[in-house]
Design a protein around this motif. Structure first.
Motif, mmCIF file in Angstrom:
data_model
loop_
_atom_site.group_PDB
_atom_site.id
_atom_site.type_symbol
_atom_site.label_atom_id
_atom_site.label_comp_id
_atom_site.label_asym_id
_atom_site.label_seq_id
_atom_site.Cartn_x
_atom_site.Cartn_y
_atom_site.Cartn_z
ATOM 1 N N THR A 1 1.259 -6.928 6.269
ATOM 2 C CA THR A 1 0.156 -5.963 6.266
ATOM 3 C C THR A 1 -1.134 -6.678 6.624
ATOM 4 O O THR A 1 -1.156 -7.905 6.739
ATOM 5 C CB THR A 1 -0.020 -5.290 4.888
ATOM 6 N N THR A 2 -2.188 -5.910 6.775
ATOM 7 C CA THR A 2 -3.486 -6.506 7.103
ATOM 8 C C THR A 2 -4.004 -7.376 5.960
ATOM 9 O O THR A 2 -4.932 -8.141 6.137
ATOM 10 C CB THR A 2 -4.511 -5.408 7.403
ATOM 11 N N ARG A 3 -3.419 -7.244 4.777
ATOM 12 C CA ARG A 3 -3.842 -8.054 3.629
ATOM 13 C C ARG A 3 -2.883 -9.185 3.311
ATOM 14 O O ARG A 3 -3.062 -9.903 2.338
ATOM 15 C CB ARG A 3 -3.939 -7.186 2.367
ATOM 16 N N GLY A 4 -1.788 -9.286 4.058
ATOM 17 C CA GLY A 4 -0.791 -10.301 3.748
ATOM 18 C C GLY A 4 0.574 -9.648 3.632
ATOM 19 O O GLY A 4 0.752 -8.506 4.052
ATOM 20 N N MET B 1 -1.915 -1.419 4.822
ATOM 21 C CA MET B 1 -1.556 -1.041 6.177
ATOM 22 C C MET B 1 -0.840 -2.198 6.877
ATOM 23 O O MET B 1 -1.195 -3.355 6.684
ATOM 24 C CB MET B 1 -2.831 -0.682 6.956
ATOM 25 N N LEU B 2 0.164 -1.848 7.702
ATOM 26 C CA LEU B 2 0.867 -2.888 8.431
ATOM 27 C C LEU B 2 -0.062 -3.531 9.455
ATOM 28 O O LEU B 2 -0.885 -2.851 10.061
ATOM 29 C CB LEU B 2 2.060 -2.292 9.181
ATOM 30 N N GLY B 3 0.122 -4.848 9.677
ATOM 31 C CA GLY B 3 -0.659 -5.523 10.700
ATOM 32 C C GLY B 3 -0.436 -4.886 12.057
ATOM 33 O O GLY B 3 -1.367 -4.706 12.851
ATOM 34 N N TYR C 1 -11.101 -5.201 1.379
ATOM 35 C CA TYR C 1 -10.029 -6.192 1.242
ATOM 36 C C TYR C 1 -10.366 -7.369 0.331
ATOM 37 O O TYR C 1 -9.466 -8.033 -0.166
ATOM 38 C CB TYR C 1 -9.647 -6.757 2.621
ATOM 39 N N PHE D 1 -6.339 -10.244 10.754
ATOM 40 C CA PHE D 1 -5.697 -9.068 10.180
ATOM 41 C C PHE D 1 -4.227 -8.942 10.580
ATOM 42 O O PHE D 1 -3.625 -7.885 10.467
ATOM 43 C CB PHE D 1 -6.492 -7.803 10.524
ATOM 44 N N ARG D 2 -3.669 -10.032 11.095
ATOM 45 C CA ARG D 2 -2.218 -10.139 11.314
ATOM 46 C C ARG D 2 -1.652 -9.034 12.200
ATOM 47 O O ARG D 2 -0.646 -8.422 11.864
ATOM 48 C CB ARG D 2 -1.491 -10.118 9.960
#
Lengths: 476, 313
Positions: free
Chosen positions: A264-267, B1-3, B257, B309-310
């Motif tokens: 996810t955007t947080r890990g 949320m997914l990267g 975040y 943000f992967r």
């Protein structure tokens, strides 16, 4: 319309006046302007395109996204008819789960001599890696789509038990949504049982099967899709959206500390239940097909150690294997102690020499299916086949008899569709959707009615020119 | 949320912005071509340059004929930035991130794509061009409107906006740079009527001729236009405006975040380059160099965001 047909018509049943479940609908239909109704058909198509309810067709370059044609005449089932179907389906699905548990544990049914050992041991759908594994909550098939056909007033047959990753439920939901938007007045005249709670029920059923490693207050659920190019991608996105789950692909996932986690955007965040819409063999390149790009390496080991729930469980395909199909009445009886409520279609196993001989002698009257085929590909419909096709199939049968089963050509019931010339009967089948949790079997009233749009055609698959109808189960 | 979802949203809005910008460029070229008295197709050459697709174009054509250029910009799928390619990519990303979009936004993008597929199925005639360009602008406005009106102001929204403003900043810098570069060889043009036409063209290609008029009257000069498109924070397509928006959206993400990300430092550093800056200094140091650095910064910032943000793992 011509009501004198050798096929059972669900609206008229061979008479001039409609059967009782259809009487109110028919009154309404007669009072409507046919021109306006035809306009509604076009409206429905535009609606589907705008929402993007499309599917991809394999092997056709250029034609990447297509609509499944939708017919505006509903298929109506009475409360009494549905009650019996519901009971029969529940019985069958319970038996399938008991059967799966048994064949991956003690195989009592084989010991009792009710099922040949070879049918399991030599079946590619049997998954040896599942032997001795206990799926969380004891559920193997969380989602089942039981294909039913009808041949008469009280004659229903189970055509297939889709116990792997049955699709089509999004069409059931969107078809109803479309009908509600187009004909709201009809729903005040008839008591139609709603289908809209399916996504919430799915969520609940999956949550009830959280794995031992789950320790939060709400299990994290994800739908695993092969990706945007898959024919059912719309449905995967739709279900994830409707039940508030993440829609993931394999490259979003990684195994961390014995859990399956998504990027996810947080890990990385662990997932508790994965509703996979990819086949067993692609699920885990370490344990199954090594070159699969769609799967998660090692997910099966996480599963076995209680780190994740996979729905449906790996290895459930053995239950809807066509080679086993003919044993289903025995299987139901063996595990429930009751006679099967729903009938099986008589089936010849071409692996048996006597049956093979019969099938070859009567090829022109039979439907022959590949044991591991699906979607209407690679099957022969005898009465519709040319001499050359029959000859070619005969060769195939002789070469690999064990790969085929044969069934009589069923006199599938018809339901009228809207054509330029008014109502015209077309053959249909029905796929109700069943959800299984440790506590409960939930069956959404109705399901997906598929209809062969071509006059006289018996093939309802969307990949072969079939369409769909909304299916109404009446409340009383 | 997914990267992956964040990346999908980001690229969806980059490509939507690109669609609109390409349409604006065509519009600007078209108007100039209509009002010009002399001959030659050099306006289309500079527009192909601006779009950053000259190499691709020259693989197909050896002249800058209006029909070729328009076709290439509008509907050639060999051009990944053509309107038809861009809306295709935007819509395909929208499908990928469907679960993160409101039904209205998804339907608006899907309808945009269906309209364009039909409108651009065949080459567009001169007579139909204004209608098609108008359609692109209005469909983009619908998507933007549904986004503004139906989406939660959360991380999803931030990634959409980041894509929009990164693409827009890139585009504004390119337009300015190419125009200036074209003018540069003959210094005698500076301040001439030819020069003014070029600057007017720039304003038109970012739909800012009226806004500029409000602020500066009829006085179109190179420094005034450059100041307007680089430093004016009231102008929604200026570099300063876009970069402030990028910084704001990143800040919002941080509030949500927690940890401060490297991309934020980078965005702050970019914004510092605009604050308190005078346009004369920019010209003094070289407009071309300034714009080139700005485009480079932009690319770097995008890759920082992608990592932090992967988007891709």
């Amino acid at each position: 319309m011509d009501t004198q047909s050798k096929f059972f018509d669900e609206m008229f049943g061979g008479a001039d006046t409609p059967r009782s479940p259809y009487s109110r609908y028919f009154d309404w239909f007669e009072s409507e302007d046919p021109k306006e109704l035809r306009k509604k058909s076009l409206e429905a198509e535009a609606f589907f395109r705008r929402i993007g309810i499309t599917f991809n067709v394999y092997g056709q370059k250029g034609a990447d996204e297509r609509l499944i044609p939708f017919d505006i005449v509903p298929r109506i089932i009475s409360a009494r008819e549905w009650q019996r179907l519901e009971k029969g389906i529940e019985q069958r699905v319970r038996a399938i789960n008991a059967f799966l548990h048994d064949i991956y544990h003690r195989q009592e049914i084989v010991r009792a001599g009710r099922l040949p050992q070879a049918l399991i041991a030599r079946n590619v759908a049997f998954e040896p890696k599942m032997i001795g594994v206990n799926p969380p909550g004891g559920v193997y098939t969380h989602i089942v789509g039981t294909d039913l056909v009808r041949t008469g007033e009280d004659e229903f047959y189970v055509l297939e038990d889709n116990a792997r990753t049955p699709s089509g439920v999004s069409y059931m939901l969107e078809n109803r949504e479309t009908m509600l938007q187009m004909f709201p007045e009809l729903f005040t005249k008839l008591k139609v049982r709603p289908v809209s709670s399916y996504p919430q029920s799915l969520r609940r059923s999956l949550s009830d099967c959280a794995p031992p490693a789950f320790d939060g207050d709400k299990p994290v659920i994800a739908v695993l899709t092969p990706g945007i190019h898959n024919s059912a991608y719309f449905e995967h996105a739709f279900l994830a959206d409707q039940m508030g789950a993440e829609l993931v692909e394999a490259h979003d996932l990684r195994i961390i500390d014995g859990r399956v986690a998504m990027r996810t955007t947080r890990g990385f965040t662990p997932i508790d239940v994965i509703y996979r819409r990819i086949d067993d063999e692609y699920l885990d390149p370490l344990n199954f097909k090594p070159d699969s790009m769609l799967g998660v390496p090692g997910i099966l080991d996480v599963y076995k150690s209680g780190g994740i729930t996979i729905a449906n469980a790996p290895g459930t395909g053995i239950a809807d294997d066509k080679a086993l199909y003919s044993y289903m009445p025995d299987i139901v009886e063996f595990y429930t102690g009751e006679k099967a409520i729903l009938q099986n279609v008589p089936t010849w196993r071409c692996s048996e020499p006597d049956s093979l001989k019969y099938v070859l002698d009567n090829l022109a009257d039979l439907v022959v299916k590949e044991v591991h085929g699906s979607g209407g590909y690679g099957m022969l419909v005898g009465p519709a086949a040319s001499k050359r096709e029959l000859a070619r199939f005969e060769k195939k049968l002789r070469a690999r008899p064990g790969a085929y089963i044969a069934q009589p050509t069923l006199a599938l019931s018809t339901v009228p569709i809207m054509t330029k010339k008014g109502l015209a009967p077309r053959h249909v089948d029905l796929r109700p959707f069943v959800l299984v949790s440790p506590q409960k079997v939930r069956i959404t009233p109705g399901g997906l009615t598929r209809v062969a749009l071509k006059e006289g055609s018996l093939v309802v698959n969307s990949s072969q020119g079939g369409g769909t109808k909304d299916t109404w189960v009446l409340g009383d | 949320m997914l990267g992956k979802t964040a990346g999908g949203l980001f690229w969806m809005f980059r490509y939507l912005e690109r669609c609109e910008n390409t349409a604006r460029l065509i519009d600007a070229g078209w108007r100039i071509a209509l009002t010009r008295l002399g001959d030659g197709d050099n306006e289309w050459e500079s527009i192909i340059n601006t779009a950053g697709i000259r190499d691709l174009y020259e693989q197909k054509y050896d002249n800058f004929d209006a029909a070729h250029a328009i076709n290439f910009l509008l509907r050639d799928t060999d051009n990944p930035s053509s309107v038809l390619s861009s809306i295709g990519v935007a819509r395909s990303n929208a499908r990928l991130v469907r679960t993160a979009l409101s039904a209205e936004v998804w339907e608006a993008v899907n309808e945009y794509w269906m309209t364009m597929k039909a409108a651009l199925a065949r080459p567009v005639s001169d007579r139909n061009l204004p209608k098609v360009l108008h359609e692109i602008r209005s469909q983009t406005a619908v998507v933007r409107g549904t986004l503004a009106g139906t989406m939660l102001r959360n991380d999803i929204y931030n990634f959409c906006r980041l894509g929009t403003f990164l693409e827009r900043a890139d585009n504004t810098a390119r337009i300015l740079d190419v125009k200036y570069y074209v003018l540069l060889p003959s210094a005698s043009f500076v301040g001439s009527s030819m020069d003014n036409t070029q600057w007017e063209n720039i304003l038109r290609s970012v739909s800012a001729e009226r806004a500029f008029g409000w602020l500066h009257g009829g006085d179109i000069s190179a420094p005034a236009v450059a100041d307007f498109l680089i430093l004016d924070k009231r102008m929604p397509r200026s570099l300063a405006f876009c970069n402030e928006k990028i910084r704001g959206n990143l800040e919002h993400l941080q509030q949500d975040y927690g940890p401060r990300q490297p991309c934020q430092d980078f965005a702050d550093a970019i914004c510092a380059k605009f604050t308190g800056r005078h346009v004369d200094d920019v010209f003094e140091d070289g407009l071309h160099e300034f714009l080139e650095a700005s485009i480079r910064d932009n690319t770097m910032l995008a890759s920082h965001i992608e990592n932090d943000f992967r988007f891709n793992g």
